[in-house]
Each structure stands twice: as C-alpha cells, then as structure tokens.
Design an enzyme around this catalytic site. Structure first.
Site, PDB file in Angstrom:
ATOM      1  CG  ASP A  75      -6.482  -4.058  -3.335  1.00 13.93           C
ATOM      2  OD1 ASP A  75      -6.798  -4.281  -4.171  1.00 13.93           O
ATOM      3  OD2 ASP A  75      -6.171  -2.767  -2.985  1.00 13.93           O
TER       4      ASP A  75
ATOM      5  NE  ARG B   1      -5.447  -6.115  -8.887  1.00  9.73           N
ATOM      6  CZ  ARG B   1      -6.210  -5.354  -7.627  1.00  9.73           C
ATOM      7  NH1 ARG B   1      -5.685  -5.452  -6.824  1.00  9.73           N
ATOM      8  NH2 ARG B   1      -6.531  -4.314  -8.276  1.00  9.73           N
TER       9      ARG B   1
HETATM   10  C1  LIG Z   1      -2.072  -3.322  -9.642  1.00 12.22           C
HETATM   11  C2  LIG Z   1      -1.829  -4.093  -8.534  1.00 12.22           C
HETATM   12  C3  LIG Z   1      -2.617  -4.736  -7.438  1.00 12.22           C
HETATM   13  C4  LIG Z   1      -1.366  -4.829  -6.495  1.00 12.22           C
HETATM   14  N1  LIG Z   1      -2.590  -5.542  -5.243  1.00 12.22           N
HETATM   15  C5  LIG Z   1      -2.518  -6.178  -4.710  1.00 12.22           C
HETATM   16  C6  LIG Z   1      -2.848  -6.551  -3.247  1.00 12.22           C
HETATM   17  O1  LIG Z   1      -4.403  -6.844  -3.802  1.00 12.22           O
HETATM   18  N2  LIG Z   1      -2.717  -7.338  -2.527  1.00 12.22           N
HETATM   19  C7  LIG Z   1      -0.714  -7.656  -1.616  1.00 12.22           C
HETATM   20  O2  LIG Z   1      -0.630  -8.715  -0.834  1.00 12.22           O
HETATM   21  N3  LIG Z   1      -0.341  -7.101  -3.417  1.00 12.22           N
HETATM   22  C8  LIG Z   1      -0.958  -6.357  -3.906  1.00 12.22           C
HETATM   23  N4  LIG Z   1       0.435  -5.886  -4.975  1.00 12.22           N
HETATM   24  C9  LIG Z   1       1.825  -6.137  -4.752  1.00 12.22           C
HETATM   25  C10 LIG Z   1       2.475  -7.449  -5.335  1.00 12.22           C
HETATM   26  O3  LIG Z   1       1.933  -7.749  -4.313  1.00 12.22           O
HETATM   27  C11 LIG Z   1       4.231  -7.012  -4.643  1.00 12.22           C
HETATM   28  O4  LIG Z   1       4.366  -6.871  -4.075  1.00 12.22           O
HETATM   29  C12 LIG Z   1       4.663  -5.803  -6.131  1.00 12.22           C
HETATM   30  O5  LIG Z   1       4.327  -6.159  -7.300  1.00 12.22           O
HETATM   31  C13 LIG Z   1       5.859  -5.641  -6.291  1.00 12.22           C
HETATM   32  O6  LIG Z   1       6.081  -7.336  -6.767  1.00 12.22           O
HETATM   33  P1  LIG Z   1       6.465  -7.320  -8.712  1.00 12.22           P
HETATM   34  O7  LIG Z   1       5.207  -9.071  -9.104  1.00 12.22           O
HETATM   35  O8  LIG Z   1       6.517  -6.425  -9.159  1.00 12.22           O
HETATM   36  O9  LIG Z   1       8.053  -8.486  -8.706  1.00 12.22           O
HETATM   37  P2  LIG Z   1       9.146  -7.853  -8.046  1.00 12.22           P
HETATM   38  O10 LIG Z   1      10.296  -8.790  -8.075  1.00 12.22           O
HETATM   39  O11 LIG Z   1       8.759  -7.262  -6.903  1.00 12.22           O
HETATM   40  O12 LIG Z   1       9.383  -6.603  -8.925  1.00 12.22           O
HETATM   41  C14 LIG Z   1       9.139  -6.369 -10.040  1.00 12.22           C
HETATM   42  C15 LIG Z   1      10.711  -5.522 -10.496  1.00 12.22           C
HETATM   43  O13 LIG Z   1       9.152  -4.136 -10.204  1.00 12.22           O
HETATM   44  C16 LIG Z   1      10.225  -2.672  -9.979  1.00 12.22           C
HETATM   45  N5  LIG Z   1       9.308  -3.055  -8.854  1.00 12.22           N
HETATM   46  C17 LIG Z   1       8.234  -3.926  -7.886  1.00 12.22           C
HETATM   47  N6  LIG Z   1       7.892  -2.684  -6.697  1.00 12.22           N
HETATM   48  C18 LIG Z   1       8.650  -1.631  -6.754  1.00 12.22           C
HETATM   49  C19 LIG Z   1       8.395  -0.739  -5.844  1.00 12.22           C
HETATM   50  N7  LIG Z   1       7.356  -0.929  -4.726  1.00 12.22           N
HETATM   51  N8  LIG Z   1       9.543  -0.015  -6.058  1.00 12.22           N
HETATM   52  C20 LIG Z   1       9.818   0.289  -7.068  1.00 12.22           C
HETATM   53  N9  LIG Z   1      10.287  -0.272  -8.251  1.00 12.22           N
HETATM   54  C21 LIG Z   1       9.356  -1.300  -7.893  1.00 12.22           C
HETATM   55  C22 LIG Z   1      11.541  -2.886 -10.084  1.00 12.22           C
HETATM   56  O14 LIG Z   1      11.832  -2.926 -10.846  1.00 12.22           O
HETATM   57  C23 LIG Z   1      11.911  -4.794  -9.536  1.00 12.22           C
HETATM   58  O15 LIG Z   1      12.906  -4.846  -9.877  1.00 12.22           O
HETATM   59  C24 LIG Z   1      -0.212  -5.024  -6.109  1.00 12.22           C
HETATM   60  C25 LIG Z   1       0.461  -5.204  -7.408  1.00 12.22           C
HETATM   61  C26 LIG Z   1       0.107  -4.703  -8.073  1.00 12.22           C
HETATM   62  C27 LIG Z   1       1.173  -4.425  -9.342  1.00 12.22           C
END
Ligand SMILES: Cc1cc2nc3c(=O)[nH]c(=O)nc-3n(C[C@H](O)[C@H](O)[C@H](O)COP(=O)(O)OP(=O)(O)OC[C@H]3O[C@@H](n4cnc5c(N)ncnc54)[C@H](O)[C@@H]3O)c2cc1C
Length: 308
Positions: A134, A184
């Site tokens: 990560d 990722r």
């Molecule tokens: C498989 C995976 C692994 C990850 N690993 C890392 C990592 O190693 N390091 C790192 O910095 N970040 C990591 N993240 C987190 C990532 O950086 C984002 O903070 C997170 O995915 C929210 O961004 P988004 O792309 O979903 O878009 P956003 O614009 O934040 O969200 C899009 C839509 O998804 C839904 N959504 C998103 N987050 C939430 C939530 N918490 N609760 C409810 N609904 C939500 C909502 O409907 C929102 O409108 C990971 C995310 C995923 C999916």
C-alpha cells in the site's frame, strides 16, 4: 473541507481514545472493517469468492512503535496465509500490506520492514498468490518503491500502489509501466501539503486519468482502485483502446463501499477485487474512510448523539 480536519484528527491520540471508546463506534466501524480476527473474516472470504469476486486482505495496525510489534504484524499475515492455504483460496485472495506496520518508521526501519515483509511475500508465492504494498504518506514512498524493486527481483508479481494526487506519480507510473509491475492506482487518502500534491478534486481526477492511460498503455498489470463511476467507465474505455483482455487489468474497491457495483462489474466479466481490512487497530483506516465521505461522518456523529 471536512476531509483534511478528519485526517488531522486521525493523528491525534486524544481523538483516538475518544472515538475508540464511544459505545456506538463499533457499529459504524463494522461497515468498513468486518472483523477483528482471521476467523471473523473467513466467512466473508468464502462468500465473496463464491460470488465470483476476488479479495485483497489487509490486517490493520499501522501505528506500531516497537520491532516486536512489527514482527507480530508479520506473524499475523503468515497466519492469514496458512488459513488461505487450508481453504485452498490462494489463487483468489491476495494481501495488502502497509510497510509502517512492518516497522518502516522505526530506527533502521527500511531494512526492518524489508526483512519482515519478505517472508510474507515468500509464503504468499508458495500458495499461488501475492502481496501489494500500500502507499502511505509521501515521506514513506521512496522506501516503499525501493522495497518493491527489491522484492520483485525474486517475486515479480509483488504489487505496489501509486496515488494520483501526488505530483511525483506520473513519473512513478512511467517507470512501473515500463518494468511490467502490478500497480494499483488510487486517488490518495492522506493529508498531503500543496508542495507535493494536488488539493482540488478536479485536478486529482484529471491526474488519475493521465496516470491510468500510462498504466494501460504500458507493460504492467493495472489495478484500478476507485469507486468513482466516471473513472471506472474511463478505465473500461482505456482498457479497450489499449487492446487489453479482461484478465489483463482489474478493478478494486473497498469492503463496505458500493457493494452492488462489485457484483455488477464481476457479472459483466471484469476481475473485481474487494479490499477487506480486519484487525483490532482499526482507527487510522476508519478515519480515512470517514474523511473520504462527509456523509459517513454525519452518520457517525448522529449515531453518537442519538445513542448517547
Ligand atoms: C482497493 C483500494 C485500495 C486503496 N489503497 C490505498 C492506498 O494504498 N493508499 C492510499 O492513499 N489510498 C488508498 N485507497 C483509498 C483511495 O486513495 C481513496 O481515498 C478512496 O478510494 C476514495 O476515492 P475514490 O476513487 O473512490 O473516489 P471518490 O471521488 O472519493 O468517491 C467516489 C464515490 O465513491 C463512494 N465513496 C468513496 N469513498 C467512500 C467512503 N469512504 N464511504 C462511502 N462511500 C465512498 C462515494 O459514492 C463517492 O461519491 C484505496 C482505495 C481502494 C478502492
């Protein structure tokens, strides 16, 4: 505006004590972190794999302070690998690790984290699966990428994560796409200063698409870590244009977020992996989930008031 405040609170010991002790917290935490032990999450692993999903398992606990705790983290992952082997699920379930939990922030941390993570990567390979490193805050990334390079010499399937919000990521993506890495791509979940990271959502989304194009056009294996419907359809289009077959990239989402979408994408023939966190030290992971969506915080605060 709330996101950065929550992320700042996630570093506060006082907030940690307050939030961890609140009686209502557990119900809200369960939505994102469905168990404390490997036994708690085995039924979820079995159910999701039976539904055609794949998983990546994260044992939470990034805030360790001693080498013994770092070795305990290693052992927790080794116990998970043993359990996956018993269930014969090695090929459907990989692991995600935070190097901080393996000792990266301690004295001599780079070597310590490498020494602790290597046996996990070896054990994972022995049952036909792999490990993804990560991405944590930007100060840790040079060490993370160096450990990734080192592990890939023996275990080329070892993955890593890059964060679209960081300015450095486009260059990292070019390097990783050229050397055939599993990568990722996420937007980024930490509080980063304007000197190193985009702060506005539209800038981060645009950077995400640029980086994704690099990964899709490169020689590696892109893993699209996002719940954003717009980015998911762009990813499908970029994969099509790059001539990638369904097993040459995958989508990844977090347990508890847009679960219907997990099943919909899998039913469409996409590889979909659910990032499933478990363990007792859930505070940092939970706070990042609250910060991503203010509605989660509102729900949490309302529950505290009504139950309090
Ligand atoms: C498989 C995976 C692994 C990850 N690993 C890392 C990592 O190693 N390091 C790192 O910095 N970040 C990591 N993240 C987190 C990532 O950086 C984002 O903070 C997170 O995915 C929210 O961004 P988004 O792309 O979903 O878009 P956003 O614009 O934040 O969200 C899009 C839509 O998804 C839904 N959504 C998103 N987050 C939430 C939530 N918490 N609760 C409810 N609904 C939500 C909502 O409907 C929102 O409108 C990971 C995310 C995923 C999916």
């Amino acid at each position: 505006m709330l996101g950065p405040v929550i992320l700042a609170a996630s570093r506060s010991d006082r907030m940690r004590r307050l939030i961890s002790a609140a009686p209502v917290t557990k119900q809200v935490v369960d939505r994102f972190i469905p168990g404390e032990t490997v036994d708690d999450v085995v039924p979820i692993v079995e159910e999701r794999t039976a539904q055609g999903l794949e998983l990546t398992m994260d044992v939470v606990g990034e805030d360790i302070t001693t080498p013994d705790e770092a070795r305990a983290a290693r052992d927790a992952y080794l116990a998970l690998v043993d359990r996956l082997a018993e269930l014969e699920l090695g090929e459907r379930v990989e692991m995600s690790v935070k190097l901080s939990m393996f000792g990266q922030a301690l004295e001599g941390g780079h070597e310590l984290a490498l020494a602790n993570v290597r046996p996990v990567v070896e054990a994972a390979a022995a049952i036909g699966t792999t490990v993804t490193l990560d991405a944590e805050d930007h100060t840790t990334l040079d060490s993370m990428f160096a450990i990734h390079d080192e592990l890939r010499q023996d275990f080329p399937q070892t993955g890593c994560v890059i964060q679209a919000y960081l300015f450095r990521t486009e260059a990292d993506a070019r390097r990783l796409a050229a050397n055939g890495s599993r990568v990722r791509l996420v937007k980024g979940a930490y509080k980063e200063p304007a000197e190193v990271a985009y702060q506005q959502k539209h800038e981060i989304d645009k950077a995400y698409v640029r980086v994704l194009r690099t990964l899709m056009d490169g020689d590696g294996y892109p893993m699209i870590g996002s719940h954003d419907p717009r980015l998911i359809s762009i990813a499908q289009e970029l994969a099509r244009r790059a001539g990638r077959k369904p097993d040459e990239y995958e989508f990844q989402m977090l347990y508890g977020i847009r679960s219907d979408e997990h099943l919909r994408l899998a039913a469409e023939g996409h590889r979909m992996r659910v990032y499933t966190a478990y363990g007792t030290d859930w505070y940092g992971y939970f706070m990042r989930r609250l910060a991503e969506k203010p509605a989660n915080l509102r729900f949490f605060v309302r529950s505290m008031i009504s139950k309090g």
